[in-house]
Design a protein around this motif. Structure first.
Motif, PDB file in Angstrom:
ATOM      1  N   ASN A 105       0.857  -1.189   0.000  1.00 38.27           N
ATOM      2  CA  ASN A 105       0.000   0.000   0.000  1.00 38.27           C
ATOM      3  C   ASN A 105       0.890   1.235   0.000  1.00 38.27           C
ATOM      4  O   ASN A 105       1.616   1.489   0.971  1.00 38.27           O
ATOM      5  CB  ASN A 105      -0.909  -0.012   1.233  1.00 38.27           C
ATOM      6  CG  ASN A 105      -1.794   1.217   1.320  1.00 38.27           C
ATOM      7  OD1 ASN A 105      -1.979   1.924   0.336  1.00 38.27           O
ATOM      8  ND2 ASN A 105      -2.343   1.473   2.502  1.00 38.27           N
ATOM      9  N   SER A 106       0.843   2.017  -1.066  1.00 34.02           N
ATOM     10  CA  SER A 106       1.700   3.201  -1.170  1.00 34.02           C
ATOM     11  C   SER A 106       1.138   4.389  -0.413  1.00 34.02           C
ATOM     12  O   SER A 106       1.858   5.360  -0.155  1.00 34.02           O
ATOM     13  CB  SER A 106       1.897   3.587  -2.643  1.00 34.02           C
ATOM     14  OG  SER A 106       0.704   4.141  -3.177  1.00 34.02           O
ATOM     15  N   GLY A 107      -0.150   4.352  -0.082  1.00 31.77           N
ATOM     16  CA  GLY A 107      -0.763   5.511   0.549  1.00 31.77           C
ATOM     17  C   GLY A 107      -0.750   6.726  -0.347  1.00 31.77           C
ATOM     18  O   GLY A 107      -0.875   7.862   0.124  1.00 31.77           O
ATOM     19  N   SER A 109       1.704   7.925  -1.787  1.00 35.27           N
ATOM     20  CA  SER A 109       2.937   8.657  -1.539  1.00 35.27           C
ATOM     21  C   SER A 109       4.020   8.151  -2.481  1.00 35.27           C
ATOM     22  O   SER A 109       4.308   6.945  -2.517  1.00 35.27           O
ATOM     23  CB  SER A 109       3.382   8.465  -0.090  1.00 35.27           C
ATOM     24  OG  SER A 109       4.749   8.785   0.078  1.00 35.27           O
ATOM     25  N   GLU A 111       7.194   8.623  -2.218  1.00 34.52           N
ATOM     26  CA  GLU A 111       8.319   8.115  -1.435  1.00 34.52           C
ATOM     27  C   GLU A 111       8.049   6.692  -0.950  1.00 34.52           C
ATOM     28  O   GLU A 111       8.916   5.811  -1.035  1.00 34.52           O
ATOM     29  CB  GLU A 111       8.596   9.023  -0.235  1.00 34.52           C
ATOM     30  CG  GLU A 111       9.124  10.406  -0.603  1.00 34.52           C
ATOM     31  CD  GLU A 111       8.046  11.333  -1.130  1.00 34.52           C
ATOM     32  OE1 GLU A 111       6.830  11.010  -0.970  1.00 34.52           O
ATOM     33  OE2 GLU A 111       8.399  12.363  -1.726  1.00 34.52           O
ATOM     34  N   ARG A 112       6.854   6.470  -0.427  1.00 32.52           N
ATOM     35  CA  ARG A 112       6.527   5.134   0.059  1.00 32.52           C
ATOM     36  C   ARG A 112       6.435   4.153  -1.113  1.00 32.52           C
ATOM     37  O   ARG A 112       6.826   2.992  -1.002  1.00 32.52           O
ATOM     38  CB  ARG A 112       5.211   5.151   0.831  1.00 32.52           C
ATOM     39  CG  ARG A 112       4.811   3.784   1.349  1.00 32.52           C
ATOM     40  CD  ARG A 112       3.658   3.842   2.332  1.00 32.52           C
ATOM     41  NE  ARG A 112       3.217   2.503   2.687  1.00 32.52           N
ATOM     42  CZ  ARG A 112       3.836   1.707   3.551  1.00 32.52           C
ATOM     43  NH1 ARG A 112       4.937   2.149   4.155  1.00 32.52           N
ATOM     44  NH2 ARG A 112       3.379   0.512   3.826  1.00 32.52           N
ATOM     45  N   GLN A 113       5.937   4.622  -2.242  1.00 32.23           N
ATOM     46  CA  GLN A 113       5.859   3.771  -3.428  1.00 32.23           C
ATOM     47  C   GLN A 113       7.240   3.307  -3.845  1.00 32.23           C
ATOM     48  O   GLN A 113       7.444   2.130  -4.185  1.00 32.23           O
ATOM     49  CB  GLN A 113       5.193   4.535  -4.564  1.00 32.23           C
ATOM     50  CG  GLN A 113       5.153   3.785  -5.883  1.00 32.23           C
ATOM     51  CD  GLN A 113       4.463   4.607  -6.965  1.00 32.23           C
ATOM     52  OE1 GLN A 113       3.309   4.391  -7.266  1.00 32.23           O
ATOM     53  NE2 GLN A 113       5.180   5.560  -7.544  1.00 32.23           N
ATOM     54  N   MET A 115       9.826   2.936  -1.934  1.00 30.25           N
ATOM     55  CA  MET A 115      10.268   1.949  -0.958  1.00 30.25           C
ATOM     56  C   MET A 115       9.598   0.596  -1.199  1.00 30.25           C
ATOM     57  O   MET A 115      10.246  -0.457  -1.143  1.00 30.25           O
ATOM     58  CB  MET A 115       9.960   2.449   0.454  1.00 30.25           C
ATOM     59  CG  MET A 115      10.402   1.522   1.581  1.00 30.25           C
ATOM     60  SD  MET A 115       9.131   0.312   2.037  1.00 30.25           S
ATOM     61  CE  MET A 115       7.948   1.378   2.853  1.00 30.25           C
ATOM     62  N   MET A 116       8.287   0.621  -1.501  1.00 29.06           N
ATOM     63  CA  MET A 116       7.572  -0.624  -1.743  1.00 29.06           C
ATOM     64  C   MET A 116       8.118  -1.343  -2.971  1.00 29.06           C
ATOM     65  O   MET A 116       8.273  -2.573  -2.973  1.00 29.06           O
ATOM     66  CB  MET A 116       6.078  -0.350  -1.926  1.00 29.06           C
ATOM     67  CG  MET A 116       5.351   0.173  -0.692  1.00 29.06           C
ATOM     68  SD  MET A 116       5.476  -0.935   0.731  1.00 29.06           S
ATOM     69  CE  MET A 116       4.879  -2.462   0.047  1.00 29.06           C
ATOM     70  N   ARG A 119      11.277  -3.048  -2.053  1.00 27.55           N
ATOM     71  CA  ARG A 119      10.994  -4.251  -1.273  1.00 27.55           C
ATOM     72  C   ARG A 119      10.553  -5.392  -2.192  1.00 27.55           C
ATOM     73  O   ARG A 119      10.910  -6.560  -1.974  1.00 27.55           O
ATOM     74  CB  ARG A 119       9.908  -3.963  -0.240  1.00 27.55           C
ATOM     75  CG  ARG A 119      10.330  -3.035   0.877  1.00 27.55           C
ATOM     76  CD  ARG A 119      11.319  -3.704   1.808  1.00 27.55           C
ATOM     77  NE  ARG A 119      11.693  -2.828   2.907  1.00 27.55           N
ATOM     78  CZ  ARG A 119      12.708  -1.966   2.881  1.00 27.55           C
ATOM     79  NH1 ARG A 119      13.470  -1.890   1.790  1.00 27.55           N
ATOM     80  NH2 ARG A 119      12.977  -1.203   3.921  1.00 27.55           N
TER      81      ARG A 119
END
Length: 345
Positions: A105-107, A109, A111-113, A115-116, A119
């Motif tokens: 779930n990127s929210g 974002s 930045e979070r995308q 990171m995902m 991963r």
């Protein structure tokens, strides 16, 4: 008796093949869910596996095939039921191919995308289906594709370089405008929310084009807050102008459900005093009273299409990128009615 002597010998695929009276190659095809094996043979091999207690060594198979048999899926919002339906379509196709899904779930974002995605690479997924976060650019997609990771865009389009599965957003909005216009509505508002991305722009452009084609004002666009709990209170935005809208098309069903509560609190009857249309037609549309008229974008079908695009890409990495758009369909229920005479004055 020593533990080593009490251990049962490991059941091999050759044992399964002999028990089922087939070749080892045929037994292997059954395990890999190949469509080349007939139903009767498949049942015989699967029964042999159960009888012998055979356990498929997925780790060894991954090493041999240099594949993980996993597909990454990244979505921007797990609280929206639309994405749950999208995921069910993806999982149905991925599961049938003998693979499993790793969900992120990127929210919404960037930045979070990022990171995902990293991963996903660390877990050696075979490919990723991604609904890109807002502001995602082609370069983001390219950096992972260039490292050999197959990508499929779902719902939001970033670049023609990559496969895409989405909905006909503009066509769905046009159907909603046409339906309301046929009921006599001329003052139609469009309630939007959330970040700006390709699906957002296609909806807004579709609304403006459809309104202009009927000679109607295309500028009645209001923006409601992103937090779901604040949407009901934003219903007052519809009545700030001199002439109030007689109908509202919503960016999605989440907005429609929120506004219906706010309109109810103002003493307005949905479908009589004011008409309301949602977008996406998720399962919650049937639970609302009156039942919500909504544009179906078929999220399960889009999920299935995205998954098949990924499987096709894995089987042929050099094939040209495809863009597959699912037709949107207006489902008419109870939240739209003929315009009230008083509203014409």
């Amino acid at each position: 008796m020593p533990f080593e002597e009490r251990k049962k010998p490991r059941i091999t695929l050759i044992d399964v093949a002999q028990h089922a009276n087939v070749s080892r190659a045929t037994a292997s095809l059954v395990i890999r869910k190949s469509p080349l094996v007939g139903a009767e043979t498949r049942m015989r091999v699967e029964k042999a596996m159960r009888d012998l207690g055979y356990v498929y060594n997925m780790g060894a198979a991954r090493l041999r095939a240099e594949r993980s048999y996993t597909a990454g899926v990244i979505v921007p919002n797990l609280t929206n039921p639309f994405f749950a339906e999208l995921l069910s379509g993806i999982e149905a196709v991925i599961d049938a191919a003998g693979m499993v899904v790793i969900l992120g779930n990127s929210g919404d974002s960037a930045e979070r995308q990022d990171m995902m995605m990293r991963r996903m690479r660390e877990h050696s997924v075979d490919g990723v289906i991604i609904c890109p976060a807002a502001d995602t650019g082609p370069e983001f997609m390219r950096q992972f594709a260039q490292s050999g990771l197959p990508l499929v865009q779902a719902l939001r389009h970033v670049s023609d370089e990559f496969d895409y599965a989405g909905a006909d957003y503009a066509g769905g909005i046009a159907q909603a405008v046409d339906h309301l216009a046929a009921l006599g509505h001329r003052r139609i508002a469009f309630a939007v929310h959330g970040p700006v991305h390709s699906a957002y722009n296609e909806r807004v452009d579709g609304f403006r084009d459809a309104m202009l084609s009927r000679g109607l004002d295309p500028l009645r666009i209001i923006r409601v807050p992103n937090p779901v709990g604040e949407i009901a209170g934003a219903a007052s935005l519809l009545f700030d102008g001199h002439q109030h809208p007689t109908a509202v098309i919503c960016f999605n069903d989440v907005v429609a459900l929120g506004l219906s509560a706010g309109l109810h609190d103002r003493g307005l009857r949905i479908g009589e005093d004011i008409s309301l249309i949602g977008f996406d037609d998720v399962s919650d549309a049937e639970t609302m009273r009156p039942r919500l008229t909504s544009v179906s974008t078929a999220p399960v079908t889009i999920g299935q299409t995205a998954a098949q695009l990924l499987l096709d890409r894995l089987s042929d990495p050099r094939r040209e990128a495809r863009r597959l758009v699912t037709r949107s369909v207006l489902h008419i229920r109870q939240t739209c009615g003929l315009i009230a005479v008083s509203a014409l004055q």
